[in-house]
Design a protein around this motif. Structure first.
Motif, short mmCIF file in Angstrom:
data_model
loop_
_atom_site.label_atom_id
_atom_site.label_comp_id
_atom_site.label_asym_id
_atom_site.label_seq_id
_atom_site.Cartn_x
_atom_site.Cartn_y
_atom_site.Cartn_z
N ALA A 95 1.75 -2.29 -2.38
CA ALA A 95 2.09 -2.19 -0.95
C ALA A 95 2.47 -0.76 -0.58
O ALA A 95 2.05 -0.24 0.46
N GLU A 96 3.27 -0.10 -1.40
CA GLU A 96 3.69 1.26 -1.12
C GLU A 96 2.49 2.21 -1.06
O GLU A 96 2.42 3.09 -0.19
N SER A 97 1.55 2.04 -1.99
CA SER A 97 0.38 2.92 -2.01
C SER A 97 -0.49 2.72 -0.77
O SER A 97 -0.95 3.69 -0.15
N ALA A 98 -0.70 1.46 -0.41
CA ALA A 98 -1.53 1.17 0.77
C ALA A 98 -0.88 1.72 2.03
O ALA A 98 -1.54 2.36 2.86
N GLU A 99 0.41 1.48 2.19
CA GLU A 99 1.10 1.96 3.39
C GLU A 99 1.09 3.48 3.46
O GLU A 99 0.93 4.06 4.53
N SER A 100 1.27 4.14 2.31
CA SER A 100 1.28 5.60 2.30
C SER A 100 -0.06 6.16 2.75
O SER A 100 -0.12 7.13 3.51
N SER A 101 -1.14 5.55 2.29
CA SER A 101 -2.46 6.07 2.63
C SER A 101 -2.77 5.92 4.11
O SER A 101 -3.27 6.86 4.74
N ILE A 102 -2.45 4.76 4.70
CA ILE A 102 -2.76 4.61 6.13
C ILE A 102 -1.81 5.43 6.99
O ILE A 102 -2.18 5.87 8.08
N LEU A 105 2.45 -8.23 4.18
CA LEU A 105 1.11 -8.09 4.75
C LEU A 105 0.08 -7.83 3.65
O LEU A 105 -0.99 -8.45 3.63
N VAL A 106 0.39 -6.93 2.73
CA VAL A 106 -0.57 -6.59 1.68
C VAL A 106 -0.81 -7.79 0.75
O VAL A 106 -1.93 -8.01 0.28
N SER A 107 0.24 -8.57 0.50
CA SER A 107 0.11 -9.72 -0.40
C SER A 107 -0.50 -10.94 0.28
O SER A 107 -0.82 -11.93 -0.38
N MET A 124 1.83 -12.54 5.21
CA MET A 124 1.80 -12.44 6.67
C MET A 124 0.38 -12.19 7.12
O MET A 124 -0.37 -11.43 6.48
N VAL A 125 0.00 -12.82 8.21
CA VAL A 125 -1.34 -12.66 8.77
C VAL A 125 -1.21 -11.90 10.08
O VAL A 125 -0.58 -12.39 11.03
N PRO A 126 -1.80 -10.70 10.16
CA PRO A 126 -1.63 -9.90 11.38
C PRO A 126 -2.51 -10.36 12.53
O PRO A 126 -3.54 -11.01 12.33
N ASP A 127 -2.09 -10.02 13.73
CA ASP A 127 -2.91 -10.21 14.93
C ASP A 127 -4.12 -9.27 14.80
O ASP A 127 -3.96 -8.08 14.54
N PRO A 128 -5.35 -9.78 14.94
CA PRO A 128 -6.53 -8.93 14.81
C PRO A 128 -6.55 -7.74 15.76
O PRO A 128 -7.25 -6.75 15.51
N ARG A 157 -1.27 -2.94 11.63
CA ARG A 157 -1.15 -3.93 10.57
C ARG A 157 -2.51 -4.27 9.98
O ARG A 157 -2.63 -4.50 8.76
N MET A 158 -3.55 -4.28 10.80
CA MET A 158 -4.89 -4.54 10.28
C MET A 158 -5.34 -3.44 9.33
O MET A 158 -6.01 -3.70 8.33
N ALA A 159 -4.95 -2.19 9.63
CA ALA A 159 -5.30 -1.08 8.74
C ALA A 159 -4.67 -1.26 7.38
O ALA A 159 -5.30 -1.00 6.34
N LEU A 160 -3.43 -1.72 7.36
CA LEU A 160 -2.74 -1.95 6.08
C LEU A 160 -3.39 -3.08 5.30
O LEU A 160 -3.66 -2.93 4.10
N VAL A 161 -3.65 -4.19 5.96
CA VAL A 161 -4.28 -5.33 5.28
C VAL A 161 -5.66 -4.95 4.75
O VAL A 161 -6.03 -5.29 3.62
N ALA A 162 -6.42 -4.22 5.56
CA ALA A 162 -7.77 -3.82 5.15
C ALA A 162 -7.73 -2.88 3.96
O ALA A 162 -8.55 -2.99 3.03
N TYR A 163 -6.79 -1.95 3.95
CA TYR A 163 -6.67 -1.03 2.81
C TYR A 163 -6.31 -1.81 1.55
O TYR A 163 -6.86 -1.55 0.46
N GLY A 164 -5.39 -2.76 1.69
CA GLY A 164 -5.04 -3.58 0.55
C GLY A 164 -6.23 -4.35 0.00
O GLY A 164 -6.42 -4.48 -1.21
N ARG A 165 -7.08 -4.84 0.92
CA ARG A 165 -8.28 -5.57 0.50
C ARG A 165 -9.24 -4.65 -0.26
O ARG A 165 -9.84 -5.04 -1.27
N ALA A 166 -9.39 -3.43 0.23
CA ALA A 166 -10.26 -2.48 -0.46
C ALA A 166 -9.76 -2.19 -1.87
O ALA A 166 -10.54 -2.08 -2.82
#
Length: 360
Positions: free
Chosen positions: A46-53, A68-70, A73-77, A82-91
């Motif tokens: 989570a820390e790495s993903a948040e730092s990058s975005i 969010l990364v785990s 939590m499901v963000p509003d599209p 928040r979508m940037a964080l979730v997407a980075y985590g997925r990548a």
């Protein structure tokens, strides 16, 4: 033409040897099963993903990052931060799979798909496609352009060279050096309409993860880059000099990345030690009250992103009703409190719990 991997000075070689020893020690530590490793991995990821975005201006409340990364939590599209964080985590999850794939091979589609993973929520930015227009990076001061990328027409050819280099270029170079050069190649070609920095950092992590020493979340340097964003941009400007000039010396960039890795590996070691101390303190707290040992799991989760009932039940190997009872017991004791509703319900540590741990 791509940047040449520079010949390293004796000093840089010695620092790489120091890094190798520290990374090997870290790899041995995180490879040893411990009860707190799972939570620590979620925290670091989570820390790495948040730092990058955050480098690119996205902002998410600290209390929501891990959840969010785990996927708790499901963000509003429509919430791009928040979508940037979730997407980075997925990548990065995709990176973790490719890192251990014995049949993995570099193709342009690997890079395009990772870009789609990270930027798919930005439909107007052509996620997963090379750019078809000129591009430039505004100076941090806001005065003019800090960098102008190569013509769009040259992007497919240049990226073909990058992919070929990733597959077989400089095979004897140190993996940390190859990863840094991969980052430099991508961010210099600037092949996408947006998300070039994110994608360059993701590919750097994939190159590192393919060496098998550390999982992607433990080998990445996103946190250091975020904390030293001004230096990150400054060294890129020094090497790039405003436009695509691959005949320039990339040594300053290698030096910067090596310093980041040395700092980051020490940080991860400190986090491992802190996680071990935290777990021991929680064990004492639970035992002193005569509670079941499994409550350490949910308390640990509550401290790092929050505990979710189903995830806790699965990790503790208990039924959902038992998990609900455990959470009620901790809430009644004042150690956790409920946040959110329905799909986003989680239980987070209270100030009382943190005070109890600090007292230890």
């Amino acid at each position: 033409m791509l940047f040449a991997t520079p010949k390293l000075s004796r000093d840089l070689q010695q620092r790489l040897e120091t890094l190798d020893a520290r990374r090997a020690a870290l790899g041995a530590r995180v490879g040893t099963p411990t009860p707190w490793n799972g939570t620590l991995r979620r925290q670091v990821r989570a820390e790495s993903a948040e730092s990058s975005i955050a480098i690119e201006g996205f902002s998410v409340p600290p209390t929501e990052i891990a959840a969010l990364v785990s996927g708790q939590m499901v963000p509003d599209p429509e919430d791009t931060d928040r979508m940037a964080l979730v997407a980075y985590g997925r990548a990065m999850e995709h990176v973790a799979v490719m890192a251990v794939d014995p049949g993995f091979r570099w193709y342009d589609r690997v890079i395009l798909d990772l870009h789609f993973d990270a930027c798919g929520f930005q439909r107007d930015k052509r996620p997963g496609l090379w750019r078809d227009h000129p591009i430039g990076v505004t100076s941090p001061s806001g005065n003019g352009m800090a960098y102008v990328g190569p013509d769009a027409q040259s992007v497919p050819k240049l990226m073909g060279q990058v992919v070929s280099w990733l597959h077989k270029g400089d095979p004897h170079a140190h993996q940390v050096v190859r990863a840094a050069m991969a980052h430099l190649h991508l961010v210099s070609v600037h092949p996408f309409s947006d998300g070039n920095g994110r994608l360059s950092r993701i590919v750097q992590s994939l190159v590192l993860a393919r060496d098998g020493i550390l999982a992607p979340e433990f080998g990445s340097i996103e946190q250091h880059l975020h904390e030293h964003t001004a230096g990150y941009y400054a060294v890129l400007q020094e090497v790039q000099s405003g436009s695509y000039q691959p005949d320039r010396d990339a040594t300053p960039w290698i030096e910067f990345c090596l310093a980041a890795h040395l700092e980051q590996v020490d940080r991860r070691m400190e986090q491992l030690e802190a996680a071990a101390r935290r777990w021991q303190a929680l064990e004492y707290l639970v035992a002193a009250r005569g509670w079941p040992d499994r409550l350490v799991i949910v308390l640990e989760r509550s401290l790092v992103g929050g505990a979710e009932r189903a995830a806790y039940a699965a990790e503790a190997d208990v039924s959902l009703p038992t998990a609900s009872g455990d959470l009620r017991r901790l809430a009644d004791a004042g150690f956790v409190e409920q946040q959110g509703r329905t799909r986003n319900t989680r239980y987070v540590a209270t100030a009382l719990l943190r005070e109890q741990l600090d007292a230890r």
